[in-house]
Design an enzyme around this catalytic site. Structure first.
Site, short mmCIF file in Angstrom:
data_model
loop_
_atom_site.label_atom_id
_atom_site.label_comp_id
_atom_site.label_asym_id
_atom_site.label_seq_id
_atom_site.Cartn_x
_atom_site.Cartn_y
_atom_site.Cartn_z
N GLU A 1 3.28 -8.14 7.31
CA GLU A 1 2.08 -8.79 6.79
C GLU A 1 2.36 -9.80 5.68
O GLU A 1 1.77 -9.74 4.60
CB GLU A 1 1.06 -7.74 6.32
CG GLU A 1 0.62 -6.86 7.46
CD GLU A 1 -0.62 -6.03 7.17
OE1 GLU A 1 -1.17 -6.11 6.05
OE2 GLU A 1 -1.06 -5.30 8.09
N ASP B 1 0.81 -1.21 0.00
CA ASP B 1 0.00 0.00 0.00
C ASP B 1 0.85 1.27 0.00
O ASP B 1 0.64 2.16 0.82
CB ASP B 1 -0.90 -0.06 1.26
CG ASP B 1 -1.90 1.07 1.35
OD1 ASP B 1 -2.43 1.47 0.31
OD2 ASP B 1 -2.14 1.54 2.48
N TYR C 1 -6.88 -3.30 12.30
CA TYR C 1 -7.61 -2.05 12.06
C TYR C 1 -9.04 -2.14 12.58
O TYR C 1 -10.00 -2.08 11.82
CB TYR C 1 -7.56 -1.72 10.57
CG TYR C 1 -6.17 -1.23 10.20
CD1 TYR C 1 -5.86 0.11 10.26
CD2 TYR C 1 -5.16 -2.13 9.87
CE1 TYR C 1 -4.58 0.57 9.99
CE2 TYR C 1 -3.88 -1.69 9.59
CZ TYR C 1 -3.60 -0.34 9.66
OH TYR C 1 -2.33 0.11 9.40
N GLU D 1 0.34 -1.70 14.19
CA GLU D 1 -0.46 -0.80 13.35
C GLU D 1 -1.90 -0.75 13.86
O GLU D 1 -2.51 -1.79 14.12
CB GLU D 1 -0.48 -1.28 11.89
CG GLU D 1 0.84 -1.15 11.17
CD GLU D 1 0.77 -1.52 9.68
OE1 GLU D 1 -0.34 -1.52 9.10
OE2 GLU D 1 1.84 -1.81 9.12
C1 GCB Z 1 -1.51 -2.45 6.62
C2 GCB Z 1 -0.18 -2.35 5.96
C3 GCB Z 1 0.15 -0.92 5.55
C4 GCB Z 1 -1.08 -0.23 4.99
C5 GCB Z 1 -2.15 -0.21 6.06
C6 GCB Z 1 -3.45 0.45 5.58
O1 GCB Z 1 -1.82 -3.39 7.28
O2 GCB Z 1 0.86 -2.88 6.72
O3 GCB Z 1 1.16 -0.96 4.60
O4 GCB Z 1 -0.81 1.05 4.52
O5 GCB Z 1 -2.45 -1.51 6.43
O6 GCB Z 1 -3.61 1.63 5.77
O7 GCB Z 1 -4.27 -0.25 5.01
#
Ligand code: GCB
Length: 685
Positions: free
Chosen positions: A479, A224, A532, A568
Site C-alpha cells: 500500500e 497498522d 475491504y 487482503e
Molecule cells: C490494510 C493494510 C494492513 C491493515 C489492514 C486493516 O490495507 O495493508 O496493514 O492492517 O489494511 O486491517 O486495515
C-alpha cells in the site's frame, strides 16, 4: 592512542548524526511534501550485502547462541545519544547508575515490563557477557550475527566498535576476531534505536508533545501494527576457518529431459594471512537425498560455480499439490586445501544448504510451479504475539505452521516485512509458498534517500532468501501511496533495480490505489490488490461484495494485462461476539463477509488470470493505540493466542475443497461433521 580514540568517537558520532537525520531530523516533524524534482540517475545503488549464510554447525564450524537474559538500560527519550556521549559502551552498563532491567533475547522489549517502556521513543542499551574459548584464537574467525534488531543498532565488543546496521527484520554480522579476549570474559553492548522518520523503511515521524510532565517525543506512523523494537531474533557467535566459504547462491530447474539441474556459485573469503602456507585445491560439491544417498556430485577445481545434474529428481512441491510436499536435498560444499608440509589435501571448510529442485515460471496469465498453474490460497500474516511482541518464538512458529496446514492454505505473504529465517526454513520443509515482502509499508513521501534505503531493504531481503525454494515472488511494497505523482519515477527505478537482482522470481506488490491512478502496477509481473469490501466501504452490506470485487479485479486485469491476486480482504471480528442477523464485528459477520468473497473468487477463477486469494489476517495482532482498534487489529481468522474463530472452519472447508478440485488432494476426515444423510448444497438453496 588518544588520537585513535577521538577519531573513533568522531566517526561514531557522524554515524549517529546520519542515523538521526534518517530518523526524522531528531525530533522535528517533517512536512508532508513531495520531492518530484530529484534526479533518479544520481540515486546511489546499495552496496551489495556480503556473507550472511545462516549459521550452521559443521565439521569445521561451531555455533554458539547468545540468546538468553541480557541487561537493558533505557536512555532518556529527550536525549537519545546521551549514552554515546558518556561512552556507556566503555564499561558495564551497571556503572551508568541507571536502572538495569533483565531483558530476554530474542523478544521485543515493549511488553516485558509493567511501566511505560512499551511506548519508549529513542534508544535502549542491551548488554551481556560471554566467554570466547582459547582454542578459537588465531585458528578460527569468530563472527557475531544478529538475525534482526529493530530499527537500527550500534554494536560494541569490549568497548570497541564492532558493527552497525539499520532496517529491522534483516540479519547483519561482523568478524569480531580482533576484538575478543580469548580464554576470558567478553562484553557485548548494543544500542538500539526505534525511531522512524521520512527516510526510514518503513516511514514514520517523531514529534514533540507537551505533556503534564513536560515535553516528550512521540512516534507516529501510518502503518497498522505496533512498532515493536529490540533484539527480535537470535544472536549467534559462530566460527569459520580463516579461509572459508563465505556465501552461496543456488538456483534449480527441472529439465525437459526429466533431470534436475542445480546451478551453484560460491564465494571464498580469506585474508592474506590465512593463505600462508596453503593453496586452495578444490571444492567437493555433493547433493544428498533425504536418505543420505549421493544424488549428484562434482569436484570443482579453481572455478567456484558449476552445475549439478540430478537423474530422477524428487521435485519440490507445495503442500496439497503432491503427496510428498517440501522435498529437500542436502547440498554439501567441502573446501579442500593443499598444505606445503604434506602434499595431502585437507578439508578446510564445510557448509550444508537445504535445497529444493523446482521450476518457477510466469507469463501474463499464470504463475506456474513445475509447469502447473498455481492458485494461491492463504493469508497475510504478522510476526506478533502476546508478551514477546515480534520476538522469535519456536513454539509459536510450530503452532502457526500446524494451523496453516490444518486450514489447507498453501501460501502466505510476509506482510509487511521479512519474517524469521527459521520460518523460511519451515516453509521450505512444509511446502508452503511465500510471497516475500520487504519492510516498505505505506510509504508516502518519495525522495532519493528513501529510495536508496528501499532498494537496500530489497537487496538484503533477496540476498537472505534467494536460496529458499518456498519463495515464489518478491513483494516490493504494501500500500504505497502509488497514486501520487512522485511514485512513477520512484517505482520505475525501484523495480528496474530489483529486477536485476530478483534471482528467478516475479515481482509483485499489495496495492490499494485505484487501477486508473496507480503508478506502480505497470512495472510488476503480478498485480496484487487490497480491498475491504463491506468493511471500510459499504460497512454492513455483505450484499455489495460480489459485483464490486469482480469488477475491480477485471479492471486491474484490463488495465495491466497481468495475473491478478487479491492480497487482503476481511473484517474485524471480536471472538465470542455473536449476532443473528449478522452485525459488524460479530463472528457471523466475518463468516458472511468471507462467503460472499468466495462467490466472487469462484467467478473470477474461471478466468485463468485470477491466481490467488489471501485473507487479512491469519491472526489478531497488536497495533498502535487508536479509537478504531480494540486491543489491536481483530481481522484474524485465529485469535492472537492462535485459537480458531468460527470463520476458520468455513475457510478450511473452502481451502481443502479448492485443493481437491485442483490437485485431487485427500480430504481430512474431520473436515465436516455428520449432520444428516442428505447434504444440502449452496445450489439447492
Ligand atoms: C490494510 C493494510 C494492513 C491493515 C489492514 C486493516 O490495507 O495493508 O496493514 O492492517 O489494511 O486491517 O486495515
Amino acid at each position: 592512542m588518544l588520537g585513535v580514540c577521538q577519531t573513533f568517537t568522531w566517526l561514531l558520532y557522524s554515524i549517529l548524526l546520519l542515523l538521526s537525520s534518517s530518523n526524522g531530523e531528531g525530533f522535528v516533524e517533517q512536512p508532508d511534501v513531495e520531492h518530484p524534482q530529484f534526479e533518479y540517475e544520481s540515486v546511489r545503488l546499495p552496496t551489495p550485502s556480503r556473507g550472511l549464510l545462516y549459521p550452521r554447525e559443521s565439521a569445521t564450524r561451531e555455533v554458539r547462541s547468545l540468546n538468553g537474559m541480557w541487561r537493558l538500560v533505557r536512555s532518556e527519550a529527550s536525549d537519545p545519544f546521551q549514552g554515546v556521549r558518556e561512552k556507556w559502551y566503555a564499561n558495564s552498563l551497571r556503572l551508568t547508575g541507571r536502572d538495569i532491567l533483565a531483558m530476554p533475547v530474542p523478544a521485543s522489549y515493549n511488553d516485558i515490563t509493567t511501566d511505560d517502556l512499551r511506548d519508549h521513543v529513542g534508544t535502549v542499551w542491551y548488554e551481556r557477557t560471554f566467554f570466547a574459548p582459547r582454542l578459537w584464537e588465531g585458528t578460527q574467525r569468530t563472527w557475531l550475527r544478529f538475525d534482526s534488531v529493530h530499527y537500527s543498532a550500534l554494536v560494541w565488543i569490549n568497548g570497541r566498535n564492532a558493527t552497525h546496521h539499520t532496517i529491522g527484520h534483516l540479519p547483519f554480522e561482523a568478524d569480531i576476531s580482533g576484538l575478543l579476549n580469548f580464554g576470558g570474559e567478553n562484553r557485548i553492548t548494543v544500542m538500539c534505536d526505534n525511531r522512524l522518520g521520512n527516510r526510514t523503511i518503513p516511514q514514520g515521524s517523531v514529534y514533540k508533545v507537551k505533556t503534564d510532565n513536560g515535553s516528550l517525543p512521540i512516534q507516529s506512523y501510518s502503518f497498522d501494527f505496533f512498532n515493536y523494537a529490540g533484539i527480535h531474533r537470535s544472536v549467534h557467535l559462530y566460527t569459520t576457518p580463516l579461509l572459508h566459504i563465505s556465501d552461496l547462491q543456488v538456483s534449480s530447474q527441472l529439465t525437459s529431459e526429466g533431470m534436475g539441474r542445480i546451478e551453484y556459485r560460491l564465494w571464498i573469503d580469506g585474508s592474506q594471512d590465512s593463505y600462508m602456507g596453503i593453496r586452495l585445491s578444490n571444492v567437493l560439491v555433493q547433493l544428498r537425498d533425504r536418505d543420505g544417498q549421493v544424488a549428484a556430485q562434482q569436484i570443482n577445481k579453481g572455478i567456484y560455480h558449476g552445475t549439478l545434474l540430478v537423474p530422477n529428481p524428487h521435485p519440490w512441491w507445495p503442500y496439497l499439490m503432491h503427496p510428498d510436499p517440501g522435498y529437500l536435498y542436502d547440498l554439501q560444499f567441502e573446501l579442500f586445501v593443499e598444505t606445503n608440509e604434506e602434499e595431502a589435501e585437507v578439508m578446510q571448510d564445510s557448509y550444508r544448504l537445504p535445497v529444493g529442485i523446482r521450476n518457477l515460471n510466469w507469463n501474463n496469465e499464470s504463475l506456474l510451479l513445475n509447469g502447473v498453474p498455481l492458485y494461491l490460497r492463504g493469508f497475510g500474516r504478522h510476526e506478533d504475539a502476546d508478551i514477546r511482541g515480534k520476538g522469535l518464538d519456536y513454539a509459536l512458529l510450530a503452532r502457526d505452521f500446524n494451523l496453516i496446514k490444518w486450514i489447507g492454505a498453501n501460501a502466505y505473504r510476509t506482510s509487511h516485512y521479512p519474517y524469521s529465517e527459521e520460518s523460511m526454513q519451515f516453509a521450505d520443509e512444509h511446502g508452503i509458498m511465500i510471497i516475500d515482502e520487504c519492510p516498505a509499508v505505506n510509504i508516502d513521501i518519495f525522495e532519493p534517500e528513501l529510495l536508496e534505503n528501499h532498494m537496500s531493504s530489497l537487496e538484503q531481503l533477496i540476498h537472505r532468501d534467494r536460496n529458499h525454494p518456498s519463495v515464489i515472488a518478491w513483494s516490493v511494497a504494501n500500500e504505497p501511496r502509488s497514486f501520487k505523482p512522485g511514485a512513477l519515477k520512484y517505482f520505475e527505478s525501484l523495480v528496474n533495480y530489483t529486477r536485476g537482482i530478483a534471482h528467478g522470481r516475479p515481482l509483485t506488490a499489495a496495492i490499494n490505489a485505484n487501477p486508473s491512478a496507480c503508478h506502480l502496477a505497470q512495472f510488476l509481473d503480478i498485480v496484487g490488490f487490497n480491498r475491504y469490501n463491506s468493511w471500510y466501504q459499504n460497512t454492513g452490506r455483505t450484499d455489495m461484495i460480489v459485483n464490486l470485487l469482480t469488477d475491480e479485479a477485471q479492471k486491474w486485469r484490463k488495465t495491466f494485462g497481468k495475473p491478478i491476486i487479491q492480497f487482503e480482504y476481511g473484517g474485524d471480528t471480536m471472538e465470542g461476539m455473536h449476532s443473528l442477523p449478522a452485525f459488524v464485528w460479530s463472528e457471523e459477520y466475518q463468516v458472511e463477509l468471507f462467503s460472499h468473497h468466495f462467490i466472487a473468487f469462484d467467478k473470477l477463477r474461471t478466468q485463468k488470470w485470477f491466481i490467488g486469494e489471501f485473507v487479512w489476517n491469519f491472526a489478531d495482532f497488536r497495533t498502535a493505540q487508536t479509537i478504531t482498534r480494540v486491543g489491536g487489529n481483530k481481522k484474524g481468522v485465529f485469535t492472537r493466542n492462535r485459537q480458531p474463530k468460527e470463520v476458520a472452519f468455513i475457510l478450511r472447508r473452502r481451502y481443502f475443497a479448492l485443493a481437491q478440485e485442483l490437485h485431487q488432494c485427500q480430504l481430512p476426515e474431520d473436515l465436516t461433521l455428520y449432520i444428516s444423510k442428505k447434504v444440502i448444497t449452496h445450489q439447492e438453496l
